[in-house]
Write a protein that holds these residues in place. Structure first.
Motif, short mmCIF file in Angstrom:
data_model
loop_
_atom_site.label_atom_id
_atom_site.label_comp_id
_atom_site.label_asym_id
_atom_site.label_seq_id
_atom_site.Cartn_x
_atom_site.Cartn_y
_atom_site.Cartn_z
N ASP A 10 40.05 12.58 -31.13
CA ASP A 10 40.74 13.75 -30.60
C ASP A 10 39.77 14.81 -30.09
N ARG A 11 38.47 14.48 -30.04
CA ARG A 11 37.47 15.41 -29.49
C ARG A 11 36.77 14.76 -28.30
N ALA A 12 36.33 15.58 -27.34
CA ALA A 12 35.64 15.11 -26.15
C ALA A 12 34.54 16.10 -25.81
N LEU A 13 33.72 15.74 -24.82
CA LEU A 13 32.52 16.51 -24.51
C LEU A 13 32.52 17.00 -23.06
N VAL A 14 31.97 18.19 -22.88
CA VAL A 14 31.76 18.78 -21.56
C VAL A 14 30.31 19.26 -21.53
N ARG A 15 29.62 18.94 -20.44
CA ARG A 15 28.22 19.41 -20.31
C ARG A 15 28.15 20.53 -19.27
N VAL A 16 27.57 21.64 -19.69
CA VAL A 16 27.30 22.76 -18.78
C VAL A 16 25.79 22.86 -18.65
N SER A 17 25.27 22.56 -17.47
CA SER A 17 23.83 22.48 -17.29
C SER A 17 23.40 23.32 -16.09
N GLY A 18 22.09 23.49 -15.97
CA GLY A 18 21.55 24.26 -14.86
C GLY A 18 20.79 25.49 -15.32
N PRO A 19 20.05 26.13 -14.43
CA PRO A 19 19.21 27.27 -14.80
C PRO A 19 19.96 28.43 -15.42
N GLU A 20 21.22 28.61 -15.06
CA GLU A 20 21.97 29.78 -15.56
C GLU A 20 23.05 29.39 -16.57
N ALA A 21 22.95 28.19 -17.16
CA ALA A 21 24.01 27.71 -18.05
C ALA A 21 24.22 28.62 -19.24
N ARG A 22 23.14 29.01 -19.91
CA ARG A 22 23.28 29.84 -21.10
C ARG A 22 23.77 31.25 -20.75
N THR A 23 23.24 31.81 -19.69
CA THR A 23 23.69 33.15 -19.26
C THR A 23 25.16 33.12 -18.89
N PHE A 24 25.58 32.09 -18.18
CA PHE A 24 26.97 31.93 -17.76
C PHE A 24 27.91 31.87 -18.96
N LEU A 25 27.59 31.02 -19.94
CA LEU A 25 28.46 30.86 -21.11
C LEU A 25 28.41 32.06 -22.04
N ASN A 26 27.29 32.74 -22.08
CA ASN A 26 27.14 33.84 -23.04
C ASN A 26 28.12 34.98 -22.79
N VAL A 27 28.48 35.22 -21.52
CA VAL A 27 29.40 36.32 -21.22
C VAL A 27 30.86 35.89 -21.32
N LEU A 28 31.09 34.60 -21.60
CA LEU A 28 32.45 34.09 -21.71
C LEU A 28 32.88 33.85 -23.14
N LEU A 29 32.00 33.28 -23.95
CA LEU A 29 32.37 32.76 -25.26
C LEU A 29 32.15 33.76 -26.38
N THR A 30 32.83 33.53 -27.50
CA THR A 30 32.71 34.42 -28.66
C THR A 30 31.38 34.25 -29.38
N GLN A 31 30.67 33.18 -29.10
CA GLN A 31 29.41 32.88 -29.79
C GLN A 31 28.22 33.19 -28.89
N ALA A 32 27.12 33.62 -29.49
CA ALA A 32 25.89 33.87 -28.73
C ALA A 32 25.33 32.54 -28.22
N VAL A 33 25.01 32.51 -26.93
CA VAL A 33 24.51 31.29 -26.31
C VAL A 33 23.06 31.45 -25.85
N LEU A 34 22.63 32.67 -25.54
CA LEU A 34 21.28 32.89 -25.03
C LEU A 34 20.22 32.41 -26.03
N THR A 35 20.50 32.54 -27.32
CA THR A 35 19.52 32.17 -28.35
C THR A 35 19.75 30.77 -28.91
N LEU A 36 20.71 30.03 -28.35
CA LEU A 36 21.00 28.68 -28.82
C LEU A 36 19.84 27.75 -28.46
#
Length: 264
Positions: A10-36
């Motif tokens: 019941d779980r699946a995967l999505v890959r978000v890649s590229g030079p701005e992937a962490r910056t892009f996700l960081n402003v959307l998600l409830t969790q910190a992504v820049l330091t991941l």
């Protein structure tokens, strides 16, 4: 006890890649992504602008981006939503092959990465599949024994606030990271500190009640049941109506308070 291994179809995967992937996700998600960091796992969510839960997510750091672990029946909707927000960001968003597996109990040398919600939940594994020794139902039984909601099963779409689904207690919200979608409502609920409803496990006499069955305290509504297994079910409950006998379809029900969930 030896480690058990289960695959989660019941779980699946999505890959978000590229030079701005962490910056892009960081402003959307409830969790910190820049330091991941690569190989690190965090728990978070993508909310609607009014602050309600849309997607629960595990975020696994990779060298060139982030692997997102999401409910299989919500993967396409997540990709569509992220693509809507992408605009000119230099990122690639695509489904990823692979099997989500869970291993429990886990030691330091157990394959996979520690579940960030609770040590008792063991590890999540995204590499080459390991030979399963248990079923997904065994994993959900273990999860329920620790009172952990499954937001994809329990939250619905755009109906539940993440704090009601215990994200604030299970390391699913970084309140110091800065802006994210739905931050204003989420932060206001946290600041006020008066959480009216929370997801909590109930032990119910007899058969498992259907999703959405009313929980009563006397003749007053105390909440509703969500998903469960056996005689244990997650329910969205009013915390001010848990004193006294609870019933579900006329049958006795008892709240189970895990150690990670404070009573106050």
């Amino acid at each position: 006890m030896s480690t058990r291994i289960a695959s989660l179809p019941d779980r699946a995967l999505v890959r978000v890649s590229g030079p701005e992937a962490r910056t892009f996700l960081n402003v959307l998600l409830t969790q910190a992504v820049l330091t991941l960091q690569p190989g690190e796992l965090r728990f978070g969510a993508l909310l609607s602008p009014p602050g309600r839960l849309l997607f629960d997510l595990f975020l696994f750091g990779e060298d060139d981006g982030v692997l997102l672990d999401v409910a299989v029946d919500r993967r396409d909707a997540l990709i569509q939503r992220l693509t809507l927000y992408r605009l000119r960001a230099d990122v690639t968003i695509q489904p990823a092959e692979g099997t989500v597996q869970v291993l429990w109990p886990a030691a330091s040398d157990t394959p996979g990465t520690p579940d960030p919600r609770l040590p008792a939940l063991g590890h999540r594994h995204y590499g080459a599949p390991l030979p399963p020794t248990a079923e997904a139902a065994d994993w959900h039984d273990h999860r329920l024994s620790h009172g952990i909601p499954d937001p994809a099963r329990d939250g619905g779409t755009d109906t539940t606030y993440p704090i009601e689904a215990d994200f604030d207690l299970l390391n699913g919200i970084d309140f110091s990271k800065g802006c994210f979608i739905g931050q204003e409502t989420t932060s206001r609920m946290k600041r006020r500190g008066a959480i009216r409803n929370r997801m909590l496990a109930l032990e119910v006499e007899g058969d498992l009640p259907p999703f959405g069955t009313e929980v009563l305290n006397g003749d007053r509504r105390a909440g509703q049941t969500l998903s469960g297994l056996g005689n244990r079910v997650i329910a969205l409950l009013r915390l001010d109506r848990l004193d006294g006998p609870l019933t579900v379809e006329g049958r006795s029900a008892r709240p189970v308070w895990p150690d990670w969930l404070p009573r106050d």
